[in-house]
Design a protein around this motif. Sequence first.
Motif, PDB file in Angstrom:
ATOM      1  N   GLU A  90      12.667  47.084  20.685  1.00  0.00           N
ATOM      2  CA  GLU A  90      13.851  46.516  21.333  1.00  0.00           C
ATOM      3  C   GLU A  90      14.999  47.525  21.418  1.00  0.00           C
ATOM      4  O   GLU A  90      15.881  47.419  22.281  1.00  0.00           O
ATOM      5  N   TRP A  92      14.993  50.537  22.421  1.00  0.00           N
ATOM      6  CA  TRP A  92      15.006  51.333  23.650  1.00  0.00           C
ATOM      7  C   TRP A  92      15.975  50.740  24.664  1.00  0.00           C
ATOM      8  O   TRP A  92      16.828  51.451  25.215  1.00  0.00           O
ATOM      9  N   ASN A  93      15.834  49.458  24.927  1.00  0.00           N
ATOM     10  CA  ASN A  93      16.691  48.823  25.930  1.00  0.00           C
ATOM     11  C   ASN A  93      18.111  48.606  25.414  1.00  0.00           C
ATOM     12  O   ASN A  93      19.081  48.806  26.153  1.00  0.00           O
ATOM     13  N   GLU A  94      18.241  48.217  24.165  1.00  0.00           N
ATOM     14  CA  GLU A  94      19.567  47.839  23.657  1.00  0.00           C
ATOM     15  C   GLU A  94      20.485  49.045  23.464  1.00  0.00           C
ATOM     16  O   GLU A  94      21.706  48.896  23.506  1.00  0.00           O
ATOM     17  N   HIS A  97      19.613  51.459  27.734  1.00  0.00           N
ATOM     18  CA  HIS A  97      19.908  50.806  29.012  1.00  0.00           C
ATOM     19  C   HIS A  97      21.367  50.344  29.030  1.00  0.00           C
ATOM     20  O   HIS A  97      21.969  50.114  27.980  1.00  0.00           O
ATOM     21  N   ARG A  99      23.307  47.395  29.479  1.00  0.00           N
ATOM     22  CA  ARG A  99      23.064  45.955  29.490  1.00  0.00           C
ATOM     23  C   ARG A  99      24.226  45.212  30.147  1.00  0.00           C
ATOM     24  O   ARG A  99      25.390  45.595  29.991  1.00  0.00           O
ATOM     25  N   HIS A 440       4.397  48.995  24.810  1.00  0.00           N
ATOM     26  CA  HIS A 440       5.736  49.278  25.338  1.00  0.00           C
ATOM     27  C   HIS A 440       6.614  49.992  24.323  1.00  0.00           C
ATOM     28  O   HIS A 440       7.697  50.474  24.673  1.00  0.00           O
ATOM     29  N   GLN A 443       7.605  55.275  24.543  1.00  0.00           N
ATOM     30  CA  GLN A 443       8.470  55.670  25.664  1.00  0.00           C
ATOM     31  C   GLN A 443       8.737  57.173  25.559  1.00  0.00           C
ATOM     32  O   GLN A 443       9.848  57.610  25.269  1.00  0.00           O
ATOM     33  N   VAL A 447      14.157  55.899  28.421  1.00  0.00           N
ATOM     34  CA  VAL A 447      14.431  54.848  29.395  1.00  0.00           C
ATOM     35  C   VAL A 447      15.911  54.907  29.764  1.00  0.00           C
ATOM     36  O   VAL A 447      16.699  55.615  29.134  1.00  0.00           O
ATOM     37  N   GLY A 448      16.266  54.140  30.787  1.00  0.00           N
ATOM     38  CA  GLY A 448      17.668  54.045  31.158  1.00  0.00           C
ATOM     39  C   GLY A 448      18.116  55.136  32.113  1.00  0.00           C
ATOM     40  O   GLY A 448      17.305  55.927  32.609  1.00  0.00           O
TER      41      GLY A 448
END
Length: 514
Positions: A90, A92-94, A97, A99, A440, A443, A447-448
């Motif tokens: 989690e 990676w996105n938090e 990215h 948000r 997933h 990575q 990412v992002g």
Amino acid sequence: MHASVESLYLGRWGIALLVISLYPIIRAIYNIYFHPLSRVPGPYAWSASRIPFIYALLKGTLIQDIEKLHRTHGPVLRIAPDEVTFAQPEAWNEILHVRQGHQEFLKDPTWWRTQPKQPVSLISAINPEPHARIRKLLSSGFTPRSLRAQEPFLHKYVNLLVERLSECASRSPKQTGAEINIGTWFNFTTFDIFGDLGFGESFDCLQNSRYHPWIALLFSSVKAASFIAAARFYPLVDFILIKCIPESLKKMQRTHYQQIVDKVQRRLNYELERPDIMSHVIKGNEEGGGMTIGEINATFMVLTTAGSETTATALSGTMNYLIHNRDKFQALEDEILNRFQDESEINLDALRTLPYINAVLNEGLRLCPPIAWVLPRRVPAGGDTVCGYWLPGGTRVSIQAYTMNRDANYFHQPSRFLPERWLSEATTNPKSPFFTDKRHALQPFSVGPRSCMGQHLAWAEMRLIMAKLVWNFNFEAVEGKMLRWEDLRNFLLVEKKPIDVRIRLRNTATKQQL
């Protein structure tokens, strides 16, 4: 009267010295028990002071040390008074990215800011605006469409690699083959490819079978980057360090940078159009809103490393695991030799569809991530929540890819080299031991908005190099020279150690029979 004044004077000095001597202890107690991050799991020593972190960084064992701490304290770990690192997908996105409803986590200047009087580059741009402008200009040179036009460049250097290794093999007895350090040859190839795609001229590593002086200096100075980063945590030390740099070293740095400046200038003066990366920068500048010459120089300097060393590291790690897992190597050989009847048939489109070579490379990237630790970002002002923990503004947050990739909570038998976990059966058959793997979590290109633009190029290089080497050579491990990837030190880049393999030219008749 005089004695009492002297006693008062000495008493004040005594109190001052006592306060100074007690301050580190008081500060450590505050950091452990009263700091806003005090409820985040982590060892007391690392939570109290930055010193354990810096010690591990300078030893080159930070990645392994943090992995051990994660196994004890869990996926969310406090590794310094003001830093938290994460080993769960989690993150990676938090963190990376942007948000909705959240501010962007910007790069930590301690690690990313440019040197004084140096222009900003794609990688060192902390402010999102210049980063987006530079990235937009460069991105056209890294698309799948651009890669199709660049494919002949890749074949040129991979074929030269095969030619050089064939010369090595032919000079050795057929029974034993040639013993080589394959990691060095991977570096020769990837740096030559980027040299041509970036500057219109290779570094001639393959041509001369040795490192270009610019690359040799880069590798010899890798450890220095960790010392510079460590000093930045203490501004006074950083200031003194900069002042104490000898003039000879400053001259060496200027010479190192000037070599890239000269390569950039020669490429900008080309009259012949060519489908390389720089052509898109030139076109963008002609249309307006492009890059300054300083930004071009700085960006292509860092891209030379980021676009070459990382790919070579992934290939080196993958080959190291393959030669010690003969059944996996045999499966890869079977796929390559059965799919192609002639070497001329090996191309990027065909390789993209082969399941096992892609599985092998994914597994290599999992166990040998070129970027084992995603360098810190800063929590924006006002604070934010990451993986269920509220963190105050200014907190450094990072991601431990190495730890996550080797976590049994995310991968079945995580320490073993098992490409089968990436095949389609693993995702569709509930009886597969890899069915519940959290793929997933891997990575390798991040990412992002700051993910790696060169991932299509990197994949193309890895597939083509691996396929043509397997087509042309038999590979074996050298007895008594096994390298454990887990033992390699990491100084932001993975330390270079020989990956000795034995190669023999593959029998053409054997290929035809298969």
